[in-house]
Scaffold this motif. Structure first.
Motif, short mmCIF file in Angstrom:
data_model
loop_
_atom_site.label_atom_id
_atom_site.label_comp_id
_atom_site.label_asym_id
_atom_site.label_seq_id
_atom_site.Cartn_x
_atom_site.Cartn_y
_atom_site.Cartn_z
N GLU A 1 0.81 -1.21 0.00
CA GLU A 1 0.00 0.00 0.00
C GLU A 1 0.84 1.26 0.00
OE1 GLU A 1 -0.07 -2.29 2.31
OE2 GLU A 1 -1.97 -3.38 2.16
N PHE A 2 2.08 1.14 0.47
CA PHE A 2 2.91 2.32 0.62
C PHE A 2 4.02 2.42 -0.41
CE2 PHE A 2 0.96 1.46 4.66
CZ PHE A 2 0.46 2.70 5.01
N HIS A 3 4.00 1.53 -1.39
CA HIS A 3 4.95 1.66 -2.48
C HIS A 3 4.71 2.97 -3.24
CE1 HIS A 3 5.90 -2.93 -2.77
NE2 HIS A 3 6.12 -2.43 -1.57
N GLU B 1 3.64 0.01 11.50
CA GLU B 1 2.33 -0.52 11.85
C GLU B 1 1.24 0.53 11.67
OE1 GLU B 1 -0.07 -2.28 15.71
OE2 GLU B 1 1.97 -1.49 15.89
N ARG B 2 1.52 1.75 12.12
CA ARG B 2 0.51 2.80 12.00
C ARG B 2 0.21 3.11 10.54
NH1 ARG B 2 1.20 8.85 14.34
NH2 ARG B 2 2.65 8.98 12.60
N ASP B 3 1.24 3.03 9.69
CA ASP B 3 1.01 3.27 8.28
C ASP B 3 0.02 2.27 7.69
OD1 ASP B 3 2.65 5.35 8.33
OD2 ASP B 3 4.34 4.40 7.30
N VAL B 4 0.19 0.98 8.02
CA VAL B 4 -0.69 -0.03 7.47
C VAL B 4 -2.10 0.15 7.99
CG1 VAL B 4 -1.06 -2.51 7.24
CG2 VAL B 4 1.26 -1.60 7.24
N ILE B 5 -2.23 0.48 9.27
CA ILE B 5 -3.55 0.72 9.83
C ILE B 5 -4.20 1.91 9.14
CG2 ILE B 5 -4.80 1.35 11.92
CD1 ILE B 5 -2.71 -0.20 13.49
N MET B 6 -3.40 2.97 8.87
CA MET B 6 -3.95 4.13 8.18
C MET B 6 -4.41 3.76 6.78
SD MET B 6 -1.68 7.41 9.33
CE MET B 6 -0.09 6.68 9.04
N ALA B 7 -3.64 2.91 6.13
CA ALA B 7 -4.03 2.51 4.77
C ALA B 7 -5.29 1.68 4.79
CB ALA B 7 -2.89 1.73 4.11
N ASP B 8 -5.41 0.81 5.81
CA ASP B 8 -6.62 0.01 5.92
C ASP B 8 -7.84 0.88 6.17
OD1 ASP B 8 -5.10 -2.21 5.51
OD2 ASP B 8 -4.89 -2.70 7.64
N GLY C 1 0.20 -2.05 -11.09
CA GLY C 1 -1.17 -1.90 -11.52
C GLY C 1 -2.14 -1.77 -10.36
N ASN C 2 -1.91 -2.52 -9.28
CA ASN C 2 -2.77 -2.48 -8.12
C ASN C 2 -2.06 -1.94 -6.89
OD1 ASN C 2 -4.86 -3.73 -9.61
ND2 ASN C 2 -3.96 -5.75 -9.23
N ALA C 3 -0.97 -1.22 -7.10
CA ALA C 3 -0.19 -0.74 -5.97
C ALA C 3 -0.69 0.57 -5.43
CB ALA C 3 1.28 -0.61 -6.37
N GLY C 4 -1.71 1.15 -6.02
CA GLY C 4 -2.25 2.36 -5.46
C GLY C 4 -1.58 3.62 -5.92
N HIS C 5 -1.00 3.63 -7.10
CA HIS C 5 -0.38 4.85 -7.60
C HIS C 5 -1.46 5.80 -8.09
CE1 HIS C 5 3.93 3.82 -7.67
NE2 HIS C 5 3.46 2.59 -7.67
#
Length: 609
Positions: A249-251, A561-568, A590-594
């Protein structure tokens, strides 16, 4: 004697008598004549012009009109001859070439040796075919940095079949090295060959000739989208970013942050196009080459540091309450506890350094969403990267240009006394409301002029600010109250001294931005209760199972961890934050969220510095 009645006649007869005596050979002393005028000036005869040339025996004159050779001995050109006459007389002598837009060509022996070394590398591969995993070795055989492997693989056509044969790559690389002779020109050509959707927007006769000799996009500048495959490959393969590979999600966030920092430091013209000249004058290529030597990505503070990305992203997340990756004036006003003045915030959103209102009509037809429902300007994440670095490192050249554009209200290239007073009025009001003793504008102006020493009295130019060593004090005085009070209470040179040195006068080579990012990262990790960054920032912690959201983030460090929770939470909230960016599917984007990136555009005002 003749009886003369007047003095005029006497003078006339004396003159006639004198002429008669002169005819008889007697001495005659003539009247002194007037001196000759000095102008136009004629140089002395003995003076030799700069075009004075001694020609050796081996250099003869050109053929005459009858096409007959002239054999001449050593001749000295006339002192009065000019360089143009000498060139015409020796038209068979050509000046050596001194301008090479794509680098100075190398010898044919070096080209053949490079191709032989490349062929030997392919011979060691099965079926003489190189896949993506093998292109690290291929890049080193070509003499390129290791992390050019992805762009070499895609540019040579390996994405279509999944591999590249010896014949295909030899033909491809032969055209590259025959037409592009230095590292910068080859880097630009490889990236532009990947992104063929962008056409040439301007022409250059010197470069178009060499561009036509090799199949490519025809561009000789770089746009932000060109860097996506390169940076994504760093995310996928660099050992210092192994933990980030699991958080796809953060790529996109990391890639966009790196590209924004590249343009902040390299694109000195604010045009959105990185040219060959700008690339050669930057340290970008050297930094990319350093990636293969340094395993800790945080040791490379230029462009690629994960710590810097983490600080920027967390600061933006705190301001972006609705998590749509855009912030407005109210959100930016909360930055650093309302440190910025409202007048400066209005100038930031006016289009001086962002797209702003002035560009809304032009951007609507391109599908730009840089305004909210009320048609109010907003700041994107990539624009926030520029803002935060400029706010924390006001000694950087781009930061000085950033704040100068904001303070130059009329766009004349100078900061007048009226413009300084306009911003200082709000500072006075804020200090009076806080009960702080204020300094009148006249006294403040005298201090600033004594500190800057402008070349034009009463006007401060951009060159004056770049020449001054205390630009942070100047800018903070007019629009950042918190830092202005901090400067008033401490030694302005304290941040430049090393407290551990013996005499305290050693100037640190670390920039204000690097110092700020290191301090903020330590605070963020401490707030998360993570491990000591000094020991190992990438240490993996065993997380408790049975989380409420049902997601298992035990493989990530606590700082992530906080980053992943924020993305979720982003996905669960239903916000359409991430639109896909059309890039190569083999990179896994393609599905990385750019999202379609780079809203940092040049200012609408053309400055003449």
């Amino acid at each position: 004697m003749v009886n003369v009645r007047c003095q005029a006649c006497q003078a006339k007869y004396r003159l006639l008598a004198a002429k008669r005596l002169n005819l008889l050979g007697l001495a005659f002393e003539a009247r002194p004549q007037k001196p000759t005028p000095r102008f136009p000036y004629r140089p002395p005869i003995q003076r030799r012009p700069r075009s004075y040339i001694i020609q050796p025996n081996s250099l003869g004159y050109a053929k005459d009109n009858n096409k007959e050779n002239r054999s001449t001995s050593t001749s000295i050109s006339s002192p009065r001859s000019t360089l143009r006459r000498q060139a015409k007389a020796n038209n068979n002598l050509l000046l050596p070439r001194f301008y090479y837009p794509t680098g100075r060509p190398i010898s044919k022996e070096q080209l053949d040796a490079s191709l032989l070394r490349l062929a030997a590398t392919f011979q060691q591969l099965p079926n003489c075919q190189a896949s993506r995993e093998h292109f690290g070795t291929i890049a080193k055989a070509c003499g390129c940095p290791y992390y050019w492997k992805a762009i070499l693989f895609i540019a040579s056509g390996g994405e279509k079949l999944g591999h590249v044969t010896l014949e295909t790559f030899t033909d491809f690389w032969g055209k590259i090295i025959n037409n592009y002779h230095d590292e910068a020109s080859r880097f630009v050509q490889l990236l532009t060959m990947i992104n063929l959707n962008v056409t040439v927007s301007r022409t250059d006769n010197n470069l178009n000739t060499s561009m036509n000799n090799c199949t490519g996009s025809g561009r000789f500048y770089l746009i932000p989208e060109d860097f996506v495959p390169l940076v994504q490959d760093v995310v996928d393969t660099h050992p210092g970013l192994t933990f980030l590979k699991e958080a796809a999600e953060f790529h996109s966030r990391y890639v966009h942050t790196v590209i924004a920092r590249i343009y902040y430091n390299v694109n000195r013209s604010w045009s959105g196009h990185i040219t060959l000249t700008e690339l050669r004058h930057s340290n970008l290529l050297a930094t990319i080459r350093l990636l293969e030597e340094e395993e800790d990505i945080n040791q490379i503070t230029d462009y690629f540091s994960y710590e810097h990305f983490y600080v920027i992203y967390c600061k933006f997340w705190e301001l972006d309450k609705d998590h749509d990756l855009f912030i407005d004036k109210k959100d930016l006003a909360r930055h650093n506890d309302h440190a910025l003045s409202s007048k400066m915030i209005d100038r930031i959103f006016s289009g001086a350094v962002t797209r702003g209102v002035a560009h809304n009509n032009r951007m609507v037809k391109f599908g730009n969403t840089n305004t909210n429902m009320n048609n109010q300007p907003r700041m994107s994440y990539t624009e926030f990267v520029w803002f935060l670095i400029s706010e924390e490192d006001k000694r950087h050249s781009t930061a000085i240009e950033y704040w100068f554009r904001c303070m130059d209200l009329d766009g004349d290239g100078f900061l007048s006394m009226y413009e300084l007073e306009y911003f200082y009025e709000e500072q006075l009001q804020r200090m009076e409301s806080l009960g702080i003793e204020t300094l009148p504008f006249e006294d403040c102006l005298c201090q600033m002029l004594d500190m800057i020493h402008p070349a034009v009295p009463g006007k401060i130019s951009l060159n004056d600010l770049k020449r001054c060593q205390m630009t942070p004090i100047f800018f903070d005085t007019f629009f950042n109250l918190e830092k202005y009070l901090d400067h008033e209470q401490r030694d302005p040179f304290a941040s430049q001294r090393d407290p551990d040195s013996e005499n305290g006068d050693e100037i640190l080579k670390i920039s204000d931005w690097d110092r700020y990012a290191a301090e903020e990262y330590e605070l963020l990790v401490a707030e998360e209760g993570g491990p000591d960054h000094g020991e190992d920032m990438f240490m993996r912690e065993e997380m408790a199972t049975g989380e409420e959201d049902g997601n298992d983030h035990s493989s990530l460090p606590l700082s992530m961890e906080r980053d992943v929770i924020m993305a979720d939470s982003d996905v669960n909230d239903g916000h359409d934050d991430y639109s896909p960016l059309s890039v190569h599917s083999s990179l896994g984007l393609g599905n990385a969220g750019h999202r379609s990136l780079f809203s940092v555009t040049p200012c609408s005002i053309e400055y003449q510095y």
